[in-house]
Write an enzyme that holds these catalytic residues in place. Structure first.
Site, short mmCIF file in Angstrom:
data_model
loop_
_atom_site.label_atom_id
_atom_site.label_comp_id
_atom_site.label_asym_id
_atom_site.label_seq_id
_atom_site.Cartn_x
_atom_site.Cartn_y
_atom_site.Cartn_z
N HIS A 1 -2.45 -2.11 -9.81
CA HIS A 1 -3.40 -1.51 -8.88
C HIS A 1 -4.66 -2.35 -8.88
O HIS A 1 -5.04 -2.89 -9.92
CB HIS A 1 -3.74 -0.08 -9.31
CG HIS A 1 -4.34 0.73 -8.21
ND1 HIS A 1 -5.68 0.68 -7.91
CD2 HIS A 1 -3.76 1.56 -7.32
CE1 HIS A 1 -5.90 1.47 -6.88
NE2 HIS A 1 -4.77 2.01 -6.49
N ASP B 1 2.59 5.59 -6.81
CA ASP B 1 3.85 5.48 -6.08
C ASP B 1 5.07 5.35 -6.98
O ASP B 1 6.20 5.40 -6.49
CB ASP B 1 3.81 4.26 -5.15
CG ASP B 1 2.96 4.53 -3.93
OD1 ASP B 1 2.90 5.70 -3.53
OD2 ASP B 1 2.37 3.59 -3.38
N HIS C 1 0.87 -1.19 0.00
CA HIS C 1 0.00 0.00 0.00
C HIS C 1 0.90 1.23 0.00
O HIS C 1 1.64 1.46 -0.95
CB HIS C 1 -0.93 -0.12 1.22
CG HIS C 1 -2.07 0.82 1.28
ND1 HIS C 1 -2.43 1.64 0.24
CD2 HIS C 1 -2.97 1.09 2.28
CE1 HIS C 1 -3.49 2.36 0.58
NE2 HIS C 1 -3.84 2.05 1.82
N1 ACO Z 1 4.68 -6.76 -10.53
C1 ACO Z 1 4.56 -7.96 -11.15
N2 ACO Z 1 3.40 -8.62 -11.27
C2 ACO Z 1 2.32 -8.07 -10.71
C3 ACO Z 1 2.37 -6.83 -10.05
C4 ACO Z 1 3.61 -6.16 -9.97
N3 ACO Z 1 3.73 -4.99 -9.36
N4 ACO Z 1 1.16 -6.51 -9.60
C5 ACO Z 1 0.36 -7.52 -9.95
N5 ACO Z 1 1.07 -8.46 -10.64
C6 ACO Z 1 0.56 -9.67 -11.26
C7 ACO Z 1 0.31 -10.77 -10.23
O1 ACO Z 1 1.44 -11.60 -10.09
C8 ACO Z 1 -0.85 -11.49 -10.86
O2 ACO Z 1 -0.36 -12.30 -11.90
P1 ACO Z 1 -0.98 -13.79 -12.14
O3 ACO Z 1 -2.41 -13.51 -12.57
O4 ACO Z 1 -0.13 -14.39 -13.16
O5 ACO Z 1 -0.92 -14.47 -10.81
C9 ACO Z 1 -1.66 -10.39 -11.52
O6 ACO Z 1 -0.72 -9.37 -11.84
C10 ACO Z 1 -2.77 -9.81 -10.64
O7 ACO Z 1 -2.15 -9.43 -9.41
P2 ACO Z 1 -2.88 -9.42 -8.01
O8 ACO Z 1 -1.87 -9.56 -6.95
O9 ACO Z 1 -4.02 -10.38 -8.04
O10 ACO Z 1 -3.49 -7.96 -8.00
P3 ACO Z 1 -4.06 -7.20 -6.74
O11 ACO Z 1 -5.15 -6.34 -7.25
O12 ACO Z 1 -4.38 -8.14 -5.63
O13 ACO Z 1 -2.82 -6.33 -6.23
C11 ACO Z 1 -1.34 -4.55 -5.88
C12 ACO Z 1 -2.72 -4.97 -6.40
C13 ACO Z 1 -1.19 -5.01 -4.42
C14 ACO Z 1 -1.24 -3.04 -5.93
C15 ACO Z 1 -0.27 -5.22 -6.77
O14 ACO Z 1 -0.40 -4.78 -8.11
C16 ACO Z 1 1.15 -4.95 -6.25
O15 ACO Z 1 1.62 -5.67 -5.37
N6 ACO Z 1 1.83 -3.90 -6.80
C17 ACO Z 1 3.15 -3.56 -6.32
C18 ACO Z 1 3.03 -2.76 -5.03
C19 ACO Z 1 2.53 -1.37 -5.29
O16 ACO Z 1 2.98 -0.66 -6.17
N7 ACO Z 1 1.57 -0.97 -4.43
C20 ACO Z 1 1.02 0.41 -4.47
C21 ACO Z 1 -0.40 0.36 -4.92
S1 ACO Z 1 -1.03 2.00 -5.02
C22 ACO Z 1 -1.31 2.43 -3.40
O17 ACO Z 1 -1.59 1.64 -2.54
C23 ACO Z 1 -1.19 3.76 -3.08
#
Ligand code: ACO
Length: 443
Positions: free
Chosen positions: A307, A363, A268
């Protein structure tokens, strides 16, 4: 036209149910009538991480993740970032409308009146170890404020809610800056109420021996815009935490401490901290393909990408990218920006990211700007928390006034043992599962 409904046939019993649809939603409690036989448990919806569950009605912010739209109280984020100030936007978020000139003056006065903290709060912060993470200090100190303002527990009292809101928005920058000065062993700088909200924050962060700190107007404005962009974002993890804690009618300081704790996680609000660490680790553009390979192999995540809601470019990331260049005119270019731009270019051409609709989020670029401004990495989530306090308070007030809301108490699907009976210690067979032979469990 007849009211819209959803017809469900329960194939276990052959029974049909018509569930009303309102605002494109069915009520989860309407599912409870669907049961195999009288006395059996009713149907529930299973939604870990609440991915497709609306837990409240809200009028604060609106996101269209498909089209990359964010609005506060109906106003596009782009317009607010260009024309408004953080304090005005905070008023909009908290009160629901943009202020008139006289209301805005009163609001400014009411917030600045609350920038000082009790001297005991200072002593409380002094008690932390010299290397304590400022986010930990912020979370603990905000929680401790409830002991200074016990009347905050009267959450149904409008005047109390108003005062706590002003106090929290006013004091967050002071606590944040004290947390930073503590980690540097620097004397605390008290608020300068002649300065703007962000100008005063920069003063409390960076003032040294000069009699008056004069913030650079470009940096002051850039920080103000960053605060606007972070002020609210509907039912994200920290706001949901605020609402869950608020639902027990806990005081808002305790609820904000909990919300800040949720914000502090790397999925987050600490993602910008992780982004900067990641960009430093990459070090130069040639090393990007190796990182992308690790990400695609599932060994790590590309921080600042992806996201839950935006399946398109995060509109806040676009605005931040523009601000970066204005900031670099003053601070000199942060070399991380070139790595970030190249990383974005490569990722957005790669099928892994394109097929999963992973775009830069808020971010991805914010940390690069903060770093260029001399704000240490550990402070990034703290800055986020300062801005988000406006959103948390607006959402909390909405919750408190919502007659449909009750204490939050979700259901579970119990998958554990059926009833079994206690066997005294000396009656348990040796050779059965021992502590060291037990397969790794959750703890
Ligand atoms: N890098 C690589 N792969 C990713 C990323 C990433 N940053 N984010 C998602 N994926 C992939 C997952 O591995 C998954 O792949 P799969 O379908 O092959 O398993 C798919 O994309 C969907 O990902 P989920 O984890 O199901 O997506 P979710 O909606 O639960 O997660 C989140 C959202 C937590 C923001 C995620 O994208 C992440 O961890 N990003 C990196 C951290 C980040 O930048 N957070 C800030 C968010 S903005 C904020 O809070 C202000």
């Amino acid at each position: 036209m007849a009211s819209p409904t959803l017809t469900i046939t329960d194939n276990r019993t052959g029974k049909r149910y018509d569930l009303p649809i309102e605002h494109d939603a069915i009520r989860a409690t309407d599912l409870a009538q669907i049961r195999v036989a009288p006395g059996e448990p009713g149907l529930v919806s299973y939604d870990p991480a609440l991915i497709n569950t609306a837990a409240c009605k809200s009028k604060v912010s609106y996101i269209d993740g498909e089209r990359g739209i964010l609005r506060y109280r109906g106003y596009p984020i782009e317009e607010l970032a260009e024309k408004s100030s953080f304090l005005e936007t905070a008023y909009l978020i908290v009160k629901g409308e943009l202020p008139t000139t006289s209301h805005f003056k009163m609001w400014q006065r009411n917030i600045t009146m609350h920038t000082l903290v009790h001297e005991s709060v200072r002593h409380f912060i002094e008690g932390f170890r010299y290397d304590a993470h400022p986010m930990g200090i912020l979370i603990a100190t905000v929680g401790a404020l409830s002991t200074f303002y016990p009347e905050a527990k009267h959450v149904t009292d409008l005047e109390s809610r108003r005062v706590q809101t002003r106090r929290l928005i006013g004091k967050m920058p002071t606590i944040a800056a004290f947390a930073y000065r503590h980690s540097r062993g620097l004397p605390y700088v008290y608020p300068d109420n002649d300065l703007s909200y962000t100008g005063n924050f920069l003063s409390m962060m960076f003032k040294m021996t000069e009699l008056k700190y004069r913030p650079d107007p470009v940096l002051e404005r850039a920080l103000d815009v960053l605060f606007i962009l972070h002020a609210d974002h509907e039912q994200n993890c920290s706001t949901t935490t605020m609402r869950v804690i608020g639902s027990s009618l806990a005081d808002p300081y305790s609820a904000v401490a909990g919300a800040a704790a949720a914000l502090g996680g790397p999925r987050h609000g600490s993602a910008n901290e992780e982004v900067v660490h990641m960009l430093h680790e990459i070090g130069s553009a040639e090393r990007i393909p190796a990182l992308i390979k690790q990400v695609k192999a599932g060994e790590r995540r590309l921080m600042g990408f992806g996201h839950r809601v935006y399946k398109n470019y995060d509109p806040r990331a676009r605005i931040i990218k523009q601000i970066a260049h204005e900031v670099f005119e003053v601070t000199g270019k942060n070399p991380l920006i070139d790595i970030a731009l190249e990383l974005e270019r490569i990722a957005l051409e790669d099928n892994y990211f394109v097929s999963r609709r992973l775009y830069p989020n808020v971010d991805f670029y914010s940390g690069i700007i903060y770093e260029a401004m001399g704000l240490p990495v550990a402070m990034f989530p703290v800055l986020f928390a300062i801005a988000r306090t406006a959103g948390w308070m607006a959402q909390w007030a909405e919750l408190v006034l919502d007659e449909e809301q009750k204490i939050t108490r979700p259901k579970q699907l119990y998958l554990g043992y059926d009833e079994r009976h206690y066997v005294p210690l000396d009656g348990r067979a040796e050779g059965g599962p021992r502590e060291d032979a037990v397969p790794p469990g959750p703890l």
